[in-house]
Write an enzyme that holds these catalytic residues in place. Structure first.
Site, mmCIF file in Angstrom:
data_model
loop_
_atom_site.group_PDB
_atom_site.id
_atom_site.type_symbol
_atom_site.label_atom_id
_atom_site.label_comp_id
_atom_site.label_asym_id
_atom_site.label_seq_id
_atom_site.Cartn_x
_atom_site.Cartn_y
_atom_site.Cartn_z
ATOM 1 N N VAL A 80 14.063 41.294 59.477
ATOM 2 C CA VAL A 80 13.720 40.625 60.736
ATOM 3 C C VAL A 80 12.879 39.383 60.487
ATOM 4 C CG1 VAL A 80 12.471 40.842 62.919
ATOM 5 C CG2 VAL A 80 13.910 42.725 62.099
ATOM 6 N N LYS B 135 7.910 49.895 67.065
ATOM 7 C CA LYS B 135 7.942 50.879 68.155
ATOM 8 C C LYS B 135 7.226 52.172 67.792
ATOM 9 C CE LYS B 135 12.525 51.682 66.488
ATOM 10 N NZ LYS B 135 12.430 50.478 65.641
ATOM 11 N N GLU C 33 7.805 42.649 72.597
ATOM 12 C CA GLU C 33 9.126 42.702 73.251
ATOM 13 C C GLU C 33 10.184 43.327 72.344
ATOM 14 O OE1 GLU C 33 11.593 42.986 75.605
ATOM 15 O OE2 GLU C 33 10.672 41.264 76.615
ATOM 16 N N VAL D 4 11.382 47.478 71.904
ATOM 17 C CA VAL D 4 12.360 48.263 72.663
ATOM 18 C C VAL D 4 13.655 47.483 72.784
ATOM 19 C CG1 VAL D 4 12.895 49.357 74.881
ATOM 20 C CG2 VAL D 4 10.577 49.473 73.972
ATOM 21 N N GLY E 99 25.185 51.078 56.408
ATOM 22 C CA GLY E 99 23.785 50.674 56.419
ATOM 23 C C GLY E 99 23.118 50.810 57.782
ATOM 24 N N ASP F 37 13.508 58.085 67.554
ATOM 25 C CA ASP F 37 13.405 56.639 67.744
ATOM 26 C C ASP F 37 13.554 56.273 69.234
ATOM 27 O OD1 ASP F 37 13.743 53.737 66.613
ATOM 28 O OD2 ASP F 37 15.472 54.032 67.925
ATOM 29 N N LYS G 97 10.802 54.616 72.237
ATOM 30 C CA LYS G 97 11.104 53.558 73.201
ATOM 31 C C LYS G 97 10.884 54.033 74.635
ATOM 32 C CE LYS G 97 14.199 51.567 69.805
ATOM 33 N NZ LYS G 97 15.557 51.692 69.199
#
Lengths: 428, 428
Positions: free
Chosen positions: B13, B106, B130, B133, B188, B202, B206
């Site tokens: 990221v 998160k 931001e 989620v 992946g 996960d 959220k």
């Protein structure tokens, strides 16, 4: 102290505002940091005023705009009258009187928005209109706030609930255009003169506003070409389904190497495309961008409560900014030099439905015409001839607006072929 | 003068951030009103630093967090390391050092967000997340800014791309859970230990964050029940399809009379529901509210560029607020007393798949058990018996979590029935 609001008009949407202010009062109060109060409501005449009071509406109705303009306690004017005049004059006067303005008036903003935005900026006032595009969907603020980091390359939208309701009937249930229109009128979705909805004019207004927020370019309404749904036949719908597509009226704005291009047109959407399952009166805006990639914002495009929700969100935003002392910022700050695309740069696949006499050599002749414009076929379907005429359906590979114009001219120039319909086809 | 940023971590990221800053530089500059500059990047050790430099990454890599914390020119720290530690410590230190923080973490925000949010507020600093989620979908800012005027009643979300990819394979192509997992790992999408994705953990993180933005309530992660997709069989998928449903892993947060309830569970969605066509790794958040009614926000839930787009939008927002002198506002200002729903108030339709010995009177016995808990059937399907056992599928009318617990206990207490699976069913 409360923030006082003057409402212009008390139709369907306007009467949804007190509903929200009441039902959601504590959240709205927290967000606004101040009570929002509808101080005055402008109505047309004494007759309307009496009627509304008699119906139990407990507001301070006035019939003269000056009662609002000259009331210094009113900070925000909310225009919900629709159409161009007197809305345009009233908003202008409200801004000149130093009042912030919220509007849901897409016709006005698409055609005279530039002047009003400039006036608001000049006066250091807010002029917000989230509800003008796709009613309840918070698409404008999302483009202005969240997609600031992203570069939008194309926006596709199902932007008109009435025509989408009709297309849903035509696609899912095989209705004719005429039957779908009659039903839409019976349900109150379409007006007696449905031109703005079915001919793509309403969607074109919204495309103008989306161009500003998504691409920073202020195109004129006249620069948005629009084709409506009235020419779509059950044959077109059936062949679309057979080939794996759904037909919808789609507004599109895209940026090419030479500039942006906006149009509204019936479009073949692959069944797997997220817009293809947006049905009935719902709207959706599908955004293609270099960062997020693909995102879609779905919701009701009209209606009392959804539209009022967007209007009240604008009011809250103004109330907050008044408190923060930064209320003068434009709704949309993204602005670049407006460049309109060269038609040669605007490309798409296309659907052609053509009638031809059922004679030897016609298919060859047709292929020659397309070939002469360097257009190749992705799919060809010759439908059963009735002895005298045959119907040929062609899905092309990508071609430009220039090629489209040329081949259309050639097809209509020769008497061998009758060009029934030409629609855009969205690639997978 | 530019706004200087310290990046913590330089994984997938993080490396998307320079892409956006470069590809979309003029729009970002206009929006930020200032150049955004990545001043320093924290990496794990000298080895990683050398590797990144050798690969042509032209940044000022540091290996000690103090090099960023003590650099007074750095205004914003962007944490993209993931997991709890050392991210938690580093964010805490950054806030203590007076730096604004952006995070996409998160896990951390769902479990330790309260403390970090309180610290940021105490220090008058921004703490935005931001990207935490649904990756590229700007859902948190939309809830915080545009839905301020609205009262949310339920949020349903396809919030985990990995499990949604797997469910798409299981539903569209009839794959087993095991085959879908193997494919997700090969591509992946899933880690070698897929627990967080496939068991709904996960998505539960959220749901915690969505509870705050949608309902103003800070529920704990432990208060979100989660059921994963590993128990879903091809039989479940097939019968769902037969009855007009698609199974997806859905996170839901709803407000009942007694408080809010959040859970993650496989859910039967009617095929016409907008969430039902959210496929592959895409995410979507479907919001039910009193104003808009139904709206949906769709996009990629993960990935380098989408997540980086959300991160950069946060950075731009901070840069603007620094200029405007109102940077200390919390990301989410909606806050109410947290109340957890009484299980008796939480209702849904349910799917039960039950094995029973193929003997006379079993169906009567089953009906008696459901009837004793006042649960009625909407649909019952007894599938062909193989001579010794029969499979019975029941879709119930609405029942509460209390009734669900009771009937489940009764069904498992008797030896006549084997309760194979119980899933929520969303009504039309």
């Amino acid at each position: 102290m409360s923030i006082k609001i003057g409402l212009l008009g008390f139709g369907t949407v306007a009467s949804g505002i007190p509903f929200l202010l009441h039902e959601n009062s504590s959240k709205i109060l927290d967000a606004s940091r101040d009570q929002l109060e509808i101080a005055k409501v402008l109505v047309k005449d004494e007759e309307e005023k009496e009627r509304l009071l008699a119906a139990g509406n407990n507001f301070n109705f006035v019939t003269n705009i000056d009662d609002i303009l000259q009331d210094e306690s009113i900070a925000i004017v909310v225009e919900l009258m629709g159409r161009i005049e007197p809305a345009r004059t009233f908003i202008t006067k409200a801004l000149e009187a130093g009042k912030h303005v919220v509007s849901a008036n897409k016709d006005l903003i698409a055609t005279h928005g530039k002047d009003l935005i400039a006036l608001a900026q000049d006066k250091g006032l807010a002029f917000y209109y989230e509800a003008a595009v796709a009613g309840g969907i918070p698409i404008l603020r999302t483009l202005a706030n969240s997609l600031t980091s992203d570069k939008v390359t194309r926006i596709l939208g199902v932007l008109n609930g009435t025509s989408n309701f009709m297309m849903t009937k035509m696609v899912d249930e095989g209705w004719t255009y005429e039957a779908a229109l009659a039903e839409a009128q019976a349900l109150g979705y379409a007006e007696s003169d449905p031109t703005n909805d079915v001919e793509g004019i309403d969607a074109a207004y919204k495309a103008v506003i989306l161009s500003q927020f998504g691409f920073g370019m202020a195109i004129d309404f006249e620069q948005v070409s629009h084709q409506g749904i009235s020419s779509i036949t059950p044959d077109d719908v059936a062949v679309a389904q057979q080939l794996g597509y759904v037909i919808k009226l789609v507004g599109s704005v895209e940026e090419t190497a030479s500039g942006i291009f906006a149009e509204v047109s019936p479009t073949f959407l692959p069944k797997s495309h997220p817009l293809a399952s947006v049905n009935d009166v719902m709207n959706a805006v599908f955004v293609e961008s270099i960062g997020i990639g693909e995102s879609m914002y779905y919701g009701p495009g009209a209606g009392q409560k959804p539209t009022a929700t967007s209007v009240v969100a604008d009011i809250i935003r103004i109330a907050r900014r008044i408190k923060d002392g930064n209320v003068g910022k434009p709704f949309n700050e993204f602005s670049r030099e407006t460049k309109i695309a060269d038609p040669a740069d605007v490309t798409s696949n296309y659907y052609f439905a053509i009638n031809t006499s059922d004679e030897k050599g016609k298919m060859l002749r047709l292929a020659e015409i397309f070939n002469s414009e360097d257009i190749s076929f992705e799919q060809v379907l010759q439908q059963k001839a009735n002895g005298t005429t045959a119907r040929v359906v062609i899905i092309t590979h990508e071609l430009s607006k220039t090629q489209l114009a040329n081949v259309t001219e050639k097809l209509t120039a020769v008497s061998d072929f009758e060009l029934l319909n030409t629609f855009k086809v969205l690639g997978e």
